[in-house]
Write a protein that holds these residues in place. Structure first.
Motif, PDB file in Angstrom:
ATOM      1  N   PRO A   1      -5.394   4.111  -3.260  1.00  0.00           N
ATOM      2  CA  PRO A   1      -4.509   2.472  -2.984  1.00  0.00           C
ATOM      3  C   PRO A   1      -4.558   1.495  -2.551  1.00  0.00           C
ATOM      4  O   PRO A   1      -4.583   0.789  -2.783  1.00  0.00           O
TER       5      PRO A   1
ATOM      6  N   THR B   1     -10.488   3.294  -5.658  1.00  0.00           N
ATOM      7  CA  THR B   1      -9.151   2.996  -6.111  1.00  0.00           C
ATOM      8  C   THR B   1      -9.036   4.472  -6.544  1.00  0.00           C
ATOM      9  O   THR B   1      -8.125   5.091  -6.335  1.00  0.00           O
TER      10      THR B   1
ATOM     11  N   GLY C   1      -0.497  -1.995  -9.139  1.00  0.00           N
ATOM     12  CA  GLY C   1      -1.446  -3.192  -8.575  1.00  0.00           C
ATOM     13  C   GLY C   1      -1.348  -4.505  -8.772  1.00  0.00           C
ATOM     14  O   GLY C   1      -0.903  -5.477  -7.481  1.00  0.00           O
TER      15      GLY C   1
ATOM     16  N   VAL D   1      -4.721   8.023 -13.779  1.00  0.00           N
ATOM     17  CA  VAL D   1      -3.511   7.247 -12.961  1.00  0.00           C
ATOM     18  C   VAL D   1      -3.915   6.426 -12.817  1.00  0.00           C
ATOM     19  O   VAL D   1      -2.924   5.246 -12.410  1.00  0.00           O
ATOM     20  N   THR D   2      -5.479   5.636 -13.063  1.00  0.00           N
ATOM     21  CA  THR D   2      -5.829   4.503 -12.702  1.00  0.00           C
ATOM     22  C   THR D   2      -4.789   3.194 -13.504  1.00  0.00           C
ATOM     23  O   THR D   2      -4.632   2.256 -12.897  1.00  0.00           O
TER      24      THR D   2
ATOM     25  N   LEU E   1       2.137   2.180  -3.333  1.00  0.00           N
ATOM     26  CA  LEU E   1       1.267   2.228  -4.566  1.00  0.00           C
ATOM     27  C   LEU E   1       1.011   3.900  -4.353  1.00  0.00           C
ATOM     28  O   LEU E   1       0.826   4.288  -5.151  1.00  0.00           O
TER      29      LEU E   1
ATOM     30  N   ALA F   1       1.332   6.841  -6.407  1.00  0.00           N
ATOM     31  CA  ALA F   1       0.186   7.460  -7.397  1.00  0.00           C
ATOM     32  C   ALA F   1      -0.140   8.452  -6.950  1.00  0.00           C
ATOM     33  O   ALA F   1      -0.566   9.804  -7.674  1.00  0.00           O
TER      34      ALA F   1
ATOM     35  N   TYR G   1       0.493  -1.091  -0.262  1.00  0.00           N
ATOM     36  CA  TYR G   1      -0.162   0.193  -0.265  1.00  0.00           C
ATOM     37  C   TYR G   1       0.654   1.253  -0.105  1.00  0.00           C
ATOM     38  O   TYR G   1       0.647   2.576  -0.616  1.00  0.00           O
TER      39      TYR G   1
ATOM     40  N   THR H   1      -1.769   2.253 -12.610  1.00  0.00           N
ATOM     41  CA  THR H   1      -1.960   2.110 -10.657  1.00  0.00           C
ATOM     42  C   THR H   1      -3.222   0.659 -10.882  1.00  0.00           C
ATOM     43  O   THR H   1      -2.346  -0.503  -9.953  1.00  0.00           O
TER      44      THR H   1
END
Length: 256
Positions: free
Chosen positions: A220, A213, A88, A80-81, A34, A38, A31, A84
């Motif tokens: 995250p 998310t 992730g 940004v997804t 990430l 992020a 976490y 990630t």
């Protein structure tokens, strides 16, 4: 269970995860990594891409006075997804799997599957010739759909909702892919048919999970807590699909 209730399961997962500190050790390091990445990506995108995207939106897209800046902010969080999801997946895949199985066992789902359906453990099926290849293919599929549907976010509010529903459907499938063989779906084709059959459930659950998310800073964390929610979601799908499971083994339902 009513499909509308599915959208609350990611929130249930978040609260459930927070209530069980024993799950924290496996999640804290991934976490923090990430979260750092992020934040860096958000800062870079807001610094260098906010104004160019705003100008493009005003000139070439469906523009609503006063909402253009809000749409650009939403677009940046969506953008940004993409990285990630990749990062992730690499960091959290094993953690997500472990949390889901742990939650299912604590909720008595494993014992229930043994008692009701004579299933001793979750199947370890390969959809695409290998677990690693399966994960890569699924991640590429999700990123491709995210990218192809990104322009619909230019339509304020409704476009974003549609984007979340479409990509949330895939996210829900991704989270349950390793457990759908319980219902006899051991191939990508069979699983896609099952997920489409229950599209409202998967889309409503996945849309909320995906939206969580995107929340700044704590987003995250939901990559992890969604695993808890997915375990609860899977339990509800067992209830819904009870008639589709054969006592004493698997039943191939691809023809349905």
């Amino acid at each position: 269970m009513v499909c509308g209730l599915m959208c609350f399961m990611p929130v249930t997962g978040f609260l459930g995860f927070l209530s069980e500190p024993r799950l924290y050790p496996d999640a804290i390091v991934p976490y923090l990594i990430l979260l750092f990445l992020a934040v860096v990506m958000l800062v870079l995108l807001f610094t260098f891409s906010f104004m160019p995207q705003l100008h493009y939106l005003e000139k070439h897209a469906f523009s609503v006075p006063g909402l253009d800046a809000v749409v650009v902010v939403l677009l940046i969080f969506v953008e940004v997804t993409f990285p990630t999801v990749l990062i992730g997946k690499a960091l959290f895949d094993k953690v997500v799997q472990k949390i889901m199985e742990d939650v299912m066992e604590n909720r008595g789902l494993k014992a229930r599957l043994k008692e009701e359906f004579d299933i001793d453990e979750f199947a370890d099926e390969d959809l695409c010739g290998g677990k690693l290849l399966q994960k890569i293919m699924f991640t590429l599929l999700r990123l491709t759909v995210m990218l192809m549907t990104l322009p619909i976010n230019d339509l304020p509010v409704l476009g974003t909702i549609f984007w979340l529903l479409v990509n949330g459907w895939l996210y829900g499938w991704d989270l349950l892919a390793d457990f759908l063989p319980i219902f006899g779906h051991t191939t990508a084709c069979g699983q896609s048919k099952y997920c489409y059959q229950h599209r409202l459930s998967f889309a409503s659950f996945g849309a909320t999970a995906l939206a969580l998310t995107l929340i700044p800073i704590i987003g995250p964390l939901f990559f992890i807590t969604n695993a808890y929610g997915a375990a609860v979601f899977f339990e509800s799908m067992v209830d819904i699909s009870k008639d589709e499971v054969v006592r004493g083994g698997y039943k191939n339902l691809e023809e349905q």
